[in-house]
Enzyme design. Structure first.
Site, PDB file in Angstrom:
ATOM      1  N   HIS A 152       0.989  -1.123  -0.016  1.00 28.30           N
ATOM      2  CA  HIS A 152       0.042  -0.102  -0.062  1.00 28.30           C
ATOM      3  C   HIS A 152       0.876   1.051  -0.010  1.00 28.30           C
ATOM      4  O   HIS A 152       0.319   2.340  -0.197  1.00 28.30           O
ATOM      5  CB  HIS A 152      -0.845   0.131   1.256  1.00 28.30           C
ATOM      6  CG  HIS A 152      -2.007  -1.042   1.072  1.00 28.30           C
ATOM      7  ND1 HIS A 152      -2.931  -1.286   0.206  1.00 28.30           N
ATOM      8  CD2 HIS A 152      -2.278  -1.984   2.197  1.00 28.30           C
ATOM      9  CE1 HIS A 152      -3.717  -2.188   0.475  1.00 28.30           C
ATOM     10  NE2 HIS A 152      -3.187  -2.735   1.760  1.00 28.30           N
ATOM     11  N   ASP A 207      -2.544 -10.370  -2.793  1.00 27.47           N
ATOM     12  CA  ASP A 207      -2.853 -10.204  -1.338  1.00 27.47           C
ATOM     13  C   ASP A 207      -4.531  -9.605  -1.597  1.00 27.47           C
ATOM     14  O   ASP A 207      -4.854  -9.357  -2.782  1.00 27.47           O
ATOM     15  CB  ASP A 207      -2.199  -8.951  -1.010  1.00 27.47           C
ATOM     16  CG  ASP A 207      -2.694  -8.345   0.476  1.00 27.47           C
ATOM     17  OD1 ASP A 207      -1.933  -8.788   1.337  1.00 27.47           O
ATOM     18  OD2 ASP A 207      -3.743  -7.827   0.382  1.00 27.47           O
ATOM     19  N   HIS A 264      -5.936  -7.459  -0.701  1.00 24.40           N
ATOM     20  CA  HIS A 264      -6.290  -5.833  -0.840  1.00 24.40           C
ATOM     21  C   HIS A 264      -5.334  -5.542  -2.241  1.00 24.40           C
ATOM     22  O   HIS A 264      -4.413  -5.942  -2.445  1.00 24.40           O
ATOM     23  CB  HIS A 264      -5.899  -4.836   0.196  1.00 24.40           C
ATOM     24  CG  HIS A 264      -6.417  -5.331   1.464  1.00 24.40           C
ATOM     25  ND1 HIS A 264      -6.022  -6.207   2.432  1.00 24.40           N
ATOM     26  CD2 HIS A 264      -7.427  -4.890   1.976  1.00 24.40           C
ATOM     27  CE1 HIS A 264      -6.814  -6.612   3.367  1.00 24.40           C
ATOM     28  NE2 HIS A 264      -7.832  -5.734   3.465  1.00 24.40           N
ATOM     29  N   TYR A 295      -4.406 -12.142   7.975  1.00 25.42           N
ATOM     30  CA  TYR A 295      -4.864 -11.895   9.562  1.00 25.42           C
ATOM     31  C   TYR A 295      -5.562 -13.000  10.239  1.00 25.42           C
ATOM     32  O   TYR A 295      -5.709 -12.677  11.385  1.00 25.42           O
ATOM     33  CB  TYR A 295      -5.456 -10.357   9.515  1.00 25.42           C
ATOM     34  CG  TYR A 295      -4.458  -9.546   8.709  1.00 25.42           C
ATOM     35  CD1 TYR A 295      -3.592  -8.957   9.250  1.00 25.42           C
ATOM     36  CD2 TYR A 295      -5.067  -9.044   7.410  1.00 25.42           C
ATOM     37  CE1 TYR A 295      -2.587  -8.201   8.426  1.00 25.42           C
ATOM     38  CE2 TYR A 295      -4.221  -8.386   6.521  1.00 25.42           C
ATOM     39  CZ  TYR A 295      -3.181  -7.926   7.055  1.00 25.42           C
ATOM     40  OH  TYR A 295      -2.176  -7.024   6.339  1.00 25.42           O
TER      41      TYR A 295
END
Ligand code: OKP
Ligand code: ZN
Length: 343
Positions: free
Chosen positions: A160, A196, A198, A324
């Site tokens: 990010h 990923d 995201h 996570y």
């Protein structure tokens, strides 16, 4: 496949993440890597190697100097200003405000150099981010020296982070650093594949105007998922980079079959592009029980994904990103690597 890993990651351990209007223990926490290390060991992977000191030259070449200076000095400034807690952004240059004038005030600077407020900075954040980059750089050097692949167990993650903003748990874009190193060492074309959950907004942004680094990302659709404001399918690159960016936004509940179809399409695009090296942003938060994501991949699916990626036949650096569901993070990460090794 050799793993590169630095214990220095522990220096980044904020106590708080702003989530749903509450402060919670950050999802991106040090123990994540313990599960990965344990699983690597159980599955017979070689003992991780600690990286050498970070190479700052590539980093300085990719990032805004003001941003790097900020990361290095913000904690001391924050403390000097009498702030009692961790650094959390609360102000942002929003629509129609000045985006080219970093303020002098530390609270103003924090928002200027960040893209979200969930990511706190503490005393050791900068050193930890550098150690994460150092692992990525060590993995890249191993592959450049002839290894088929290497695994950088990066923490904090990177995808990010842009050239001038942190957020989404990321500070330095490790995958972009690795791609740039391959280019600097003579690879004509490099691809970054981001699996990923995201969208890899940082990596996309860094290479958006460039034709020498191809970026492909599979992720939760921006209408529904962080980072919300980038990652649409019509973002295909600009200028020299036109056609060198491809996004596969997918809806809540997406299971493995359509995800694997998107993966195959991305791999075909990378093959057609003629990449000479591959960087994989390896997040495993597409897992069905991930607490902050909404895809439905199961653990064996990650092994199948690894197998498919290996079929490209490219020298490959894996950079750890998200994941996570703490207990499963190790299993799913190592499944990708095992699938790759076995293919
Ligand atoms: C980083 B990586 C939780 C919201 C979290 C930020 C997600 C960052 C993901 N309440 N929003 O791509 O795994
Ligand atoms: Zn993620």
């Amino acid at each position: 496949m050799q793993t590169f890993f630095s214990e220095e990651h522990r220096k980044h351990f904020p106590q708080a993440e702003l989530s749903g209007g509450q402060f919670v223990t950050p999802y991106e926490r040090p123990s994540r890597v313990e599960y990965i290390l344990r699983r690597l060991n159980e599955r017979g992977f070689d003992t991780p190697i600690a990286p050498q000191t970070p190479d700052m030259t590539v980093l300085r070449g990719l990032c805004d100097p003001g941003y790097l200076e900020f990361l290095e000095t913000c904690w001391d400034e924050w403390v000097a200003e009498g702030m009692a807690g961790e650094i959390i952004a609360g102000n942002f240059p929003a629509r129609r405000m000045q985006i080219s004038r970093p303020p002098r005030n530390i609270d103003g600077k924090v928002g200027y150099y960040s893209l979200a407020s969930e990511t706190a900075i503490t005393a050791g954040t900068w050193e930890a981010a550098l150690s994460s980059m150092a692992s990525a750089q060590a993995a890249q050097r191993a592959v450049a020296a002839g290894a088929r692949a290497a695994f950088a167990l990066c923490r904090p993650p990177g995808h990010h982070a842009t050239a001038d903003m942190y957020g989404g748990y990321c500070f330095i874009n490790n995958a972009a650093i690795v791609a740039q190193m391959f280019r600097d060492q003579g690879a004509g074309r490099v691809a970054v594949l981001d699996i990923d959950f995201h969208h890899g907004n940082g990596t996309q942004d860094i290479f958006y105007g460039r034709g020498d680094v191809f970026f492909a990302s599979l992720h939760g659709a921006p209408e529904d998922a962080f980072p919300y404001y980038l990652g649409y399918a019509d973002e295909t690159g600009a200028g020299d980079g036109e056609g060198a960016n491809v996004n596969y936004p997918m809806a809540p509940g997406t299971p493995y079959a359509p995800w694997a179809e998107a993966l195959e399409d991305a791999l075909a695009r990378i093959r057609a592009y003629g990449a000479e090296a591959l960087v994989v942003s390896l997040g495993v938060d597409a897992y069905k029980d991930d607490p902050i994501s909404f895809f439905k991949l199961d653990s064996p699916d990650f092994m199948d994904a690894g197998r498919r990626i290996a079929k490209l036949g490219l020298p490959t650096v894996f950079c750890m990103e998200g994941g996570y569901a703490i207990e499963a993070v190790g299993i799913n990460t190592v499944n990708v690597l095992e699938g790759f090794n076995g293919a």
